[in-house]
Write an enzyme that holds these catalytic residues in place. Structure first.
Site, PDB file in Angstrom:
ATOM      1  N   GLY A  12     116.377  67.697 101.635  1.00 35.47           N
ATOM      2  CA  GLY A  12     117.751  67.711 102.129  1.00 35.47           C
ATOM      3  C   GLY A  12     118.783  67.790 101.018  1.00 35.47           C
ATOM      4  N   ASN A  13     118.512  67.134  99.877  1.00 31.08           N
ATOM      5  CA  ASN A  13     119.510  67.076  98.801  1.00 31.08           C
ATOM      6  C   ASN A  13     119.731  68.419  98.121  1.00 31.08           C
ATOM      7  OD1 ASN A  13     116.859  66.738  97.595  1.00 31.08           O
ATOM      8  ND2 ASN A  13     117.942  66.321  95.695  1.00 31.08           N
ATOM      9  N   LYS A 132     112.121  59.468 115.683  1.00 30.14           N
ATOM     10  CA  LYS A 132     113.005  60.106 114.707  1.00 30.14           C
ATOM     11  C   LYS A 132     114.464  60.059 115.199  1.00 30.14           C
ATOM     12  CE  LYS A 132     113.710  62.788 111.120  1.00 30.14           C
ATOM     13  NZ  LYS A 132     113.603  62.244 109.780  1.00 30.14           N
ATOM     14  N   LYS A 216     109.355  68.482 107.862  1.00 29.92           N
ATOM     15  CA  LYS A 216     109.360  69.763 107.149  1.00 29.92           C
ATOM     16  C   LYS A 216     108.242  69.855 106.107  1.00 29.92           C
ATOM     17  CE  LYS A 216     111.462  69.150 102.797  1.00 29.92           C
ATOM     18  NZ  LYS A 216     111.291  67.748 102.709  1.00 29.92           N
ATOM     19  N   LYS A 278     105.100  63.549 102.704  1.00 28.19           N
ATOM     20  CA  LYS A 278     104.936  64.435 101.541  1.00 28.19           C
ATOM     21  C   LYS A 278     103.526  64.304 100.967  1.00 28.19           C
ATOM     22  CE  LYS A 278     109.761  63.969 100.094  1.00 28.19           C
ATOM     23  NZ  LYS A 278     110.264  64.878 101.133  1.00 28.19           N
TER      24      LYS A 278
END
Ligand code: ADP
Ligand code: MG
Length: 317
Positions: A12-13, A132, A216, A278
Site C-alpha cells: 500500500g505504501n 477484513k 494481494k 506475505k
C-alpha cells in the site's frame, strides 16, 4: 543471457503512504518513486517484469465517496469497486513507467494492465467468518440498521467506531491467466491481480463477483506461478521480516529456509493480515517450484531482488 521473470508485489505504501489523504498528485508522486526502481529492473535487461499491487486505501476512499453520495448516485458492490481501483492504479503505473522508460530510450516496451478476476471457493470457511474491515466507520445505530437493511457483518473496531467486515477467502485461480501469459511472452510489462484481484465464484458454470477481498500477497503468489516466475518479490515498508516482532528481543532475518519459515508461521511470529500472508505466500511460491521469494523495503527493491537486502526465502538444504 536468458532473462528471468520477477513478479513484484507492491504494498500500500508504494501508492499511498500512511497519513496522506490520497490526492491524485500524492499518489502519482509515490508511484513515480516505486516505478523508478521497477524501471531499473527492466533496463538491466536481466528481468521480465510483472507487477501486482494492494488497493486498501483506494477502495476505502471509493466506499467513502459512495457513502457520501448514495442519495445521488447508486453505490456499486465491492467487486465493482475493486475493478475501479485496478483501472486507477494500473493507469498510474502504466503512464509513469512508460514515461521513465521513454526517458531512457525504451519507450518501445509495451505495458498493459489486465483487469483481473480471481476465483475463490464458495465453500471457503472465510465466508462463514468475515474478518477484513472495509469502508467508513459508523455509529452503533447506523451499524444496527445496515445489518438489517443490507445483511452486512459489522463489528466494533478497536473503540474507533463500527465498521463493515468482509470475508478474505483464499485465491484459487486467476481467470485471466492465459491472457496475462500471452502478454508476458510478447515482452510486455504486465500489471495484474491488483488489490488481490476481483473475487469471483463459479455458479452453474457462470462467474459472479462476490463481496469479499483477497489478500494481494496470496493472489500475487498465484500470479507468480501462472507466469512461471523465477523470483517473487514482496515490497513493503519494513526492511526485513522479524522474529518476536515489536518485542525487545525482535530479530531481523536475512534468510529463511522453507522449514524455518513453516515453523515460524506455526509459532505465530507474523501478524495476521500483514506479515503472515506475505510469509505464507513466499512459502507457497517456493513450494510450487519457485527459485526464491524475497520480502523487503520498497526503497531497497534492487538490493532485495539481488539477494543483498531484505529477507530471502529459499528451499531447504
Ligand atoms: P503492505 O501494504 O505492504 O501489504 P502491511 O501493513 O500489510 O503492508 O504489512 C507490512 C507490515 O507488517 C509492517 O509495517 C509491520 O508493521 C507488519 N509486521 C507484522 N509482523 C511483522 C514481522 N514479524 N516482521 C516485520 N513486520 C511485521
Ligand atoms: Mg498487506
Amino acid at each position: 543471457m536468458e532473462k528471468k521473470t520477477v513478479v513484484v508485489a507492491l504494498g500500500g505504501n508504494a501508492i499511498l503512504q500512511r497519513g496522506q489523504k490520497g490526492s491524485f498528485e500524492e499518489q502519482l508522486e509515490n508511484v513515480q518513486r516505486a516505478c523508478e526502481q521497477l524501471a531499473q529492473m527492466v533496463l538491466s535487461e536481466r528481468w521480465r517484469l510483472v507487477i501486482t499491487h494492494g488497493n486498501g486505501p483506494q477502495v476505502g476512499n471509493i466506499l467513502l465517496q459512495q457513502e457520501a453520495a448514495k442519495e445521488i448516485v447508486p453505490p456499486m458492490p465491492m467487486d465493482a469497486c475493486g475493478a475501479q481501483t485496478q483501472g486507477l492504479i494500473g493507469y498510474m503505473i502504466q503512464q509513469t513507467l512508460h514515461n521513465i522508460l521513454d526517458r531512457e530510450g525504451r519507450g518501445d516496451i509495451p505495458i498493459a494492465t489486465v483487469v483481473t478476476q480471481v476465483l475463490v471457493d464458495k465453500g471457503d470457511p472465510a465466508f462463514q467468518n468475515p474478518t477484513k474491515p472495509v469502508g467508513p466507520f459508523y455509529t452503533e445505530e447506523e451499524a444496527k440498521r445496515l445489518r438489517v437493511e443490507k445483511g452486512w457483518h459489522i463489528v466494533e473496531d478497536a473503540g474507533r467506531g463500527w465498521r463493515r467486515v468482509v470475508p478474505s477467502p483464499d485465491p484459487k485461480a486467476i481467470i485471466e491467466r492465459d491472457a496475462i501469459r500471452a502478454l508476458v511472452e510478447n515482452r510486455a510489462i504486465v500489471i495484474a491481480s491488483g488489490g488481490g484481484g476481483i473475487p469471483v465464484v463459479r455458479e452453474n458454470g457462470r462467474l459472479r463477483g462476490v463481496e469479499a477481498v483477497i489478500d494481494k500477497d496470496l493472489a500475487g503468489q498465484r500470479l507468480a506461478v501462472d507466469v512461471g516466475a523465477d523470483v517473487f518479490l514482496i515490497l513493503t515498508d519494513v526492511e526485513k521480516v522479524m522474529l518476536n516482532y515489536g518485542k525487545p528481543d525482535e530479530t531481523p532475518l536475512d534468510r529463511m529456509t522453507l522449514s524455518e519459515a513453516r515453523r515460524y508461521l506455526a509459532e505465530g511470529h507474523f501478524r495476521k493480515g500483514s506479515m503472515e500472508p506475505k510469509v505464507r505466500a513466499a512459502v507457497r511460491f517456493v513450494e510450487a517450484g519457485g527459485e526464491r521469494a524475497a520480502i523487503g523495503h520498497l526503497f531497497q527493491a534492487i538490493e532485495v531482488l539481488e539477494g543483498k537486502a531484505g529477507t530471502q526465502i529459499v528451499r531447504d538444504g
